[in-house]
Scaffold this motif. Structure first.
Motif, PDB file in Angstrom:
ATOM      1  N   ALA A 112       0.700  -1.329  -0.051  1.00 57.70           N
ATOM      2  CA  ALA A 112       0.119  -0.060  -0.074  1.00 57.70           C
ATOM      3  C   ALA A 112       0.847   1.165   0.013  1.00 57.70           C
ATOM      4  O   ALA A 112       2.004   1.304   0.623  1.00 57.70           O
ATOM      5  CB  ALA A 112      -1.006  -0.002   1.357  1.00 57.70           C
ATOM      6  N   ILE A 113       0.321   2.303  -0.266  1.00 55.98           N
ATOM      7  CA  ILE A 113       0.931   3.645  -0.188  1.00 55.98           C
ATOM      8  C   ILE A 113       1.128   3.929   0.927  1.00 55.98           C
ATOM      9  O   ILE A 113       2.130   4.533   1.629  1.00 55.98           O
ATOM     10  CB  ILE A 113       0.411   4.736  -1.215  1.00 55.98           C
ATOM     11  CG1 ILE A 113       0.239   4.379  -2.651  1.00 55.98           C
ATOM     12  CG2 ILE A 113       0.821   6.175  -1.086  1.00 55.98           C
ATOM     13  CD1 ILE A 113      -0.555   5.423  -3.479  1.00 55.98           C
ATOM     14  N   PRO A 178      -4.605  -2.358  -7.841  1.00 55.46           N
ATOM     15  CA  PRO A 178      -4.602  -1.583  -9.077  1.00 55.46           C
ATOM     16  C   PRO A 178      -3.935  -0.212  -8.943  1.00 55.46           C
ATOM     17  O   PRO A 178      -3.537   0.037  -7.684  1.00 55.46           O
ATOM     18  CB  PRO A 178      -6.102  -1.099  -9.172  1.00 55.46           C
ATOM     19  CG  PRO A 178      -6.657  -1.197  -7.862  1.00 55.46           C
ATOM     20  CD  PRO A 178      -5.650  -2.346  -7.153  1.00 55.46           C
ATOM     21  N   ALA A 179      -3.730   0.411  -9.990  1.00 54.69           N
ATOM     22  CA  ALA A 179      -3.240   1.767 -10.018  1.00 54.69           C
ATOM     23  C   ALA A 179      -4.012   2.645  -9.212  1.00 54.69           C
ATOM     24  O   ALA A 179      -5.043   2.635  -9.181  1.00 54.69           O
ATOM     25  CB  ALA A 179      -2.750   2.405 -11.148  1.00 54.69           C
ATOM     26  N   TYR A 180      -3.415   3.421  -8.032  1.00 57.28           N
ATOM     27  CA  TYR A 180      -4.312   4.422  -7.479  1.00 57.28           C
ATOM     28  C   TYR A 180      -3.432   5.493  -6.828  1.00 57.28           C
ATOM     29  O   TYR A 180      -2.077   5.483  -6.808  1.00 57.28           O
ATOM     30  CB  TYR A 180      -4.940   3.711  -6.374  1.00 57.28           C
ATOM     31  CG  TYR A 180      -4.239   3.119  -5.032  1.00 57.28           C
ATOM     32  CD1 TYR A 180      -4.319   3.794  -3.851  1.00 57.28           C
ATOM     33  CD2 TYR A 180      -3.650   1.800  -5.128  1.00 57.28           C
ATOM     34  CE1 TYR A 180      -3.511   3.553  -2.845  1.00 57.28           C
ATOM     35  CE2 TYR A 180      -3.053   1.585  -4.045  1.00 57.28           C
ATOM     36  CZ  TYR A 180      -2.833   2.015  -2.919  1.00 57.28           C
ATOM     37  OH  TYR A 180      -2.081   1.626  -1.776  1.00 57.28           O
ATOM     38  N   THR A 181      -4.126   6.646  -6.482  1.00 53.95           N
ATOM     39  CA  THR A 181      -3.318   7.696  -5.949  1.00 53.95           C
ATOM     40  C   THR A 181      -4.235   8.410  -4.957  1.00 53.95           C
ATOM     41  O   THR A 181      -5.700   8.233  -4.861  1.00 53.95           O
ATOM     42  CB  THR A 181      -2.893   8.639  -7.076  1.00 53.95           C
ATOM     43  OG1 THR A 181      -2.056   9.624  -6.230  1.00 53.95           O
ATOM     44  CG2 THR A 181      -3.964   9.394  -7.731  1.00 53.95           C
ATOM     45  N   TYR A 182      -3.565   9.180  -3.913  1.00 49.80           N
ATOM     46  CA  TYR A 182      -4.458  10.107  -2.948  1.00 49.80           C
ATOM     47  C   TYR A 182      -4.651  11.391  -3.674  1.00 49.80           C
ATOM     48  O   TYR A 182      -3.863  12.045  -3.797  1.00 49.80           O
ATOM     49  CB  TYR A 182      -3.716  10.071  -1.721  1.00 49.80           C
ATOM     50  CG  TYR A 182      -4.054   8.744  -1.050  1.00 49.80           C
ATOM     51  CD1 TYR A 182      -5.047   8.385  -0.059  1.00 49.80           C
ATOM     52  CD2 TYR A 182      -3.173   7.671  -1.131  1.00 49.80           C
ATOM     53  CE1 TYR A 182      -5.121   7.243   0.817  1.00 49.80           C
ATOM     54  CE2 TYR A 182      -3.182   6.447  -0.385  1.00 49.80           C
ATOM     55  CZ  TYR A 182      -4.434   6.388   0.456  1.00 49.80           C
ATOM     56  OH  TYR A 182      -4.409   5.074   1.121  1.00 49.80           O
ATOM     57  N   ARG A 187      -9.551  11.449   0.259  1.00 50.63           N
ATOM     58  CA  ARG A 187      -9.789  11.126  -1.105  1.00 50.63           C
ATOM     59  C   ARG A 187      -8.997  10.087  -2.112  1.00 50.63           C
ATOM     60  O   ARG A 187      -7.612  10.520  -1.973  1.00 50.63           O
ATOM     61  CB  ARG A 187     -10.157  12.227  -1.941  1.00 50.63           C
ATOM     62  CG  ARG A 187     -11.088  13.468  -1.371  1.00 50.63           C
ATOM     63  CD  ARG A 187     -12.541  13.062  -1.323  1.00 50.63           C
ATOM     64  NE  ARG A 187     -12.957  12.657  -2.462  1.00 50.63           N
ATOM     65  CZ  ARG A 187     -14.329  12.291  -2.314  1.00 50.63           C
ATOM     66  NH1 ARG A 187     -14.997  11.858  -1.184  1.00 50.63           N
ATOM     67  NH2 ARG A 187     -14.983  12.094  -3.651  1.00 50.63           N
ATOM     68  N   LEU A 188      -9.489   9.104  -2.517  1.00 52.76           N
ATOM     69  CA  LEU A 188      -8.545   8.085  -3.233  1.00 52.76           C
ATOM     70  C   LEU A 188      -8.901   8.001  -4.561  1.00 52.76           C
ATOM     71  O   LEU A 188     -10.292   8.109  -4.946  1.00 52.76           O
ATOM     72  CB  LEU A 188      -8.789   6.844  -2.552  1.00 52.76           C
ATOM     73  CG  LEU A 188      -7.795   5.622  -3.023  1.00 52.76           C
ATOM     74  CD1 LEU A 188      -6.510   5.687  -2.771  1.00 52.76           C
ATOM     75  CD2 LEU A 188      -8.338   4.471  -2.393  1.00 52.76           C
TER      76      LEU A 188
END
Length: 197
Positions: A112-113, A178-182, A187-188
């Protein structure tokens, strides 16, 4: 101009006209056909990134959203869940996530980030069933060494709270991240990472 020249000019005219009309017909037929191969607006929307508000995901709870027609889990892990992650690596098939089932920024023990939030596609890597969230350690039906995680009822595959697959189960790989960012603290954005925007 004699009859032979007139006939030749007429033949050239008819050939040119036929070629132009035929070409226009091919274009008129090809444009709608090729346009039908483009994805619809609904398909484009289904593949678009999904924004998720994390404020409603309490510690120890899981939320499911849909992205590209697949369930995506957002698990808010407690401190106890995070502390347990490194204690059962000997039971896992790929504890270090060497098989790339996640973006580089999620290649860490928590996958995880931000360690409290685990984001994964909720589809078993065996035959595509949807595992169930089983957070209780030592569940009687899963064994005393069960640390909590995800259990696939279709064929018995097990994944820990970081989506890492156990040894000797049908699933060959860890759950996909999956690709993801904050976008902010709460908020994601699933389906896009920092490089993509």
């Amino acid at each position: 101009m004699d009859y032979a020249d007139e006939k030749l000019n007429r033949r050239k005219f008819l050939l040119t006209t036929t070629t132009i009309v035929g070409g226009a017909g091919v274009v008129a037929t090809a444009v709608p056909f090729l346009s039908s191969m483009a994805p619809s607006e609904a398909a484009k929307a289904a593949g678009a990134p999904v924004e998720v508000d994390l404020t409603g995901v309490e510690p120890g709870k899981i939320s499911t959203v849909e992205w590209r027609g697949k369930p995506v889990w957002i698990l808010h892990r407690t401190d106890a869940m995070l502390a347990a992650l490194g204690k059962h690596d000997a039971l896992l098939a790929d504890p270090a996530s060497k098989i790339q089932q996640q973006p580089p920024y999620a290649t860490n023990p928590a996958r995880a980030i931000r360690p409290p939030f685990f984001v994964a596609i909720g589809i078993c890597t065996h035959l595509g069933c949807v595992p169930v969230f089983r957070p209780e350690p030592g569940a009687p039906d899963l064994g005393a060494d069960w640390p909590g995680g995800f259990y696939c009822p279709c064929h018995g595959s097990k994944f820990d709270l970081a989506g890492r697959v156990f040894k000797n189960v049908p699933a060959p790989r860890n759950l996909e991240v999956p690709a993801y960012t904050y976008l902010s603290d709460n908020r994601l954005l699933i389906g896009a990472d920092k490089k993509a925007g």
